[in-house]
Design an enzyme around this catalytic site. Structure first.
Site, mmCIF file in Angstrom:
data_model
loop_
_atom_site.group_PDB
_atom_site.id
_atom_site.type_symbol
_atom_site.label_atom_id
_atom_site.label_comp_id
_atom_site.label_asym_id
_atom_site.label_seq_id
_atom_site.Cartn_x
_atom_site.Cartn_y
_atom_site.Cartn_z
ATOM 1 N N ASP A 165 -6.156 -5.835 7.435
ATOM 2 C CA ASP A 165 -7.313 -6.221 6.628
ATOM 3 C C ASP A 165 -6.904 -7.088 5.448
ATOM 4 O OD1 ASP A 165 -9.098 -4.719 8.215
ATOM 5 O OD2 ASP A 165 -8.504 -2.890 7.167
ATOM 6 N N TYR A 256 3.043 2.255 9.952
ATOM 7 C CA TYR A 256 2.529 1.755 8.677
ATOM 8 C C TYR A 256 3.236 2.461 7.524
ATOM 9 C CZ TYR A 256 -1.434 -0.736 10.775
ATOM 10 O OH TYR A 256 -2.217 -1.614 11.486
#
Length: 543
Positions: A165, A256
């Protein structure tokens, strides 16, 4: 005076017949006739110009004859080429450039490993056709086209591993596409395509049909692309891949990392919460539901924990795949737990969709600390030259040094604030009992213990700010946050959004059309399992 000079003739029309008769009779000569006709012609032209009306259509500007001091205007051929207003055109008109094509070029299916600083971009995925687009992919395709490695996006079979994002960075994003190769096109060269940057010898025919030997080395994709990309986007390495390889579907796991300041957070409590997300769970209450395209919200998390040392730590979460905003929602719930605002058991409650079918309203964690750290594949051998890796290393170290110095400058200001400033003891006592309550966060139902203070509201004197901070630091069960927040409302008591079923029922227009289209493309669990098994077996190739 001759006979012709005594004639009073003013126009050619009146004199033509008479003069011709004089010539015939031998009275005047031919030369005399021509001189007289020239004189009459000049008189006739002068009379015509005086009688003509002075209009734009009939008047003609006649330039005066040049004088001795004036030079006639140079003709275009006499002018300097740079001074010509209308340069002479070439006999052959310039040909329009032919549209670029790779139809006569060999193309290779390759994977690229890319890192980027997402803080300055509007996300990784390109908003094709949008003028405001500021994505990482936009700059990648500008580089691909500028270096003539592809013709356009549609024709290169492009794929990506993850859609990060806005504000999110990556140190190991993987993409795949077909790029132009240095090896000539033709079946006779298929077995000689270099795997990476090895030199190979081939035989080629010139225009006359003569066979010559030629040394071929594959294009240096890393060097070519990094030469035109912004400094915040770096290609690290590449690998040839099989035709069926997909960065998205061939990926076996994604990792992540989310960096955070550990001050005033209970790391042990957060670790307990992270242990609960490991395994196969329904994450609809710890993610953003994309109901138009996703109907299954179960995801598998392989590993989750807190790593690092010192003040800056990071969450590391490894999973097969992730839902939209899933990691940032997990982190926010962990912050609630670490600040004492929620119990680790809240994770179990959020997973129990039968008891909590609607997601409580809460803000997810900030975007900039999140990094797509790694994408794993069964057989993907990425490679680069020492020079290319050195240049990437220097780029990253240079940016790190600048930010590290800025961080130390801020640390110095904090230390100076404590050393060089003092506060009255009476004011500190008042702040402890009134102002501090706006920053204190406690676990629901737990009474905050008093902060030890050897003086009261009537105490005299001052105290250094660094000593005052020692007294104001958190105690067990109490957290003093560095960010001013509104009073915490337990997640179980908060207003909620709509359930998945309610969102489907409320769909209209284009949203409903996209949902129905996605449902048509849906496959059975058995078909999906076989599809992923086949894709995950793909990897590097020698061609």
């Amino acid at each position: 005076m001759s006979t012709i000079d005594t004639l009073n003739i003013s126009t050619l029309a009146a004199a033509n017949k008479l003069l011709q008769n004089l010539v015939d009779e031998g009275i005047v000569t031919i030369d005399q006739l021509n001189d007289k006709l020239k004189q009459i012609s000049q008189i006739d032209n002068l009379a015509a110009s005086k009688a003509a009306p002075t209009t734009a259509a009939s008047s003609v500007a006649v330039p005066p004859p040049p004088t001795k001091k004036q030079k006639p205007n140079p003709t275009p051929d006499d002018q300097h080429p740079n001074q010509r207003t209308n340069p002479p055109t070439s006999k052959k008109e310039k040909k329009k450039p032919r549209p670029f094509t790779l139809s006569n070029k060999r193309q290779r299916h390759i994977a690229l490993r890319i890192s980027y600083d997402g803080s300055t971009y509007g996300g990784f995925s390109e908003n094709v056709g949008e003028a405001y687009d500021n994505s990482v992919e936009k700059f990648l395709f500008i580089a691909f086209i500028k270096t003539r490695l592809i013709v356009d996006r549609k024709s290169c079979s492009y794929g990506r591993c993850g859609r990060t994002d806005k504000g999110v960075s990556s140190s190991g994003q993987i993409i795949n596409l077909y790029l132009r190769s240095a090896m000539p096109k033709g079946e006779e060269y298929d077995d000689k395509v270099p795997e990476y940057d090895e030199e190979v010898e081939i035989e080629v025919k010139d225009e006359k049909g003569n066979v010559k030997k030629k040394i071929i080395k594959e294009l240096d994709y890393v060097k070519i692309l990094n030469g035109v990309l912004p400094p915040s986007i770096l290609v690290q390495s590449w690998s040839p891949v099989t035709p069926s390889f997909s960065s998205r579907f061939s990926c076996t796991s994604r990792t992540y990392r989310y960096f955070f300041i550990s001050t005033n957070l209970n790391l042990s409590r957060m670790s307990l919460g992270l242990e609960k997300i490991i395994g196969d769970h329904d994450f609809r209450n710890i993610a953003k539901m994309d109901t138009e395209h996703v109907s299954n919200f179960r995801r598998v998390v392989y590993e989750a924990g807190i790593k690092g040392e010192g003040t800056v730590r990071y969450f590391e979460i490894k999973g097969q795949a992730f839902l939209w905003h899933m990691v940032r929602n997990i982190v926010q719930v962990m912050f609630f737990i670490g600040k004492g605002l929620e119990s680790p058991s809240i994770v179990d409650s959020l997973f129990d969709v039968s008891k909590m079918p609607r997601k409580p309203n809460y803000k997810m964690a900030a975007d900039y600390p999140l990094v797509l750290h790694k994408c794993d594949f069964k057989d993907l051998r990425m490679k680069s030259s020492a020079m290319n890796l050195w240049e990437v290393q220097m780029n990253l170290e240079g940016r790190w040094e600048r930010l590290a110095i800025m961080a130390e400058q801020l640390r110095n200001q904090i230390e100076s604030l404590g050393e060089e400033n003092s506060v009255s003891i009476a004011d500190l006592w008042n702040f402890k009992n009134t102002g501090l309550s706006k920053w204190r966060r406690v676990d629901p139902g737990v009474k905050a213990p008093d902060i030890d203070c050897p003086w009261g509201p009537d105490s005299q004197g001052t105290i250094k700010w660094k000593d005052a901070l020692t007294l104001l630091h958190s105690k067990e069960g109490v957290v003093i946050s560095g960010v001013k927040e509104p009073p915490h409302v337990p997640l179980s008591s908060r207003p909620t959004g709509m359930s998945y079923e309610e969102k489907i029922e409320s769909m209209k227009g284009k949203k409903l059309e996209r949902y129905k289209e996605a449902k048509k493309k849906g496959k059975s669990k058995e078909v999906d399992t076989e599809f992923y098994r086949s894709k995950q077996s793909q990897g590097s190739s020698s061609k």
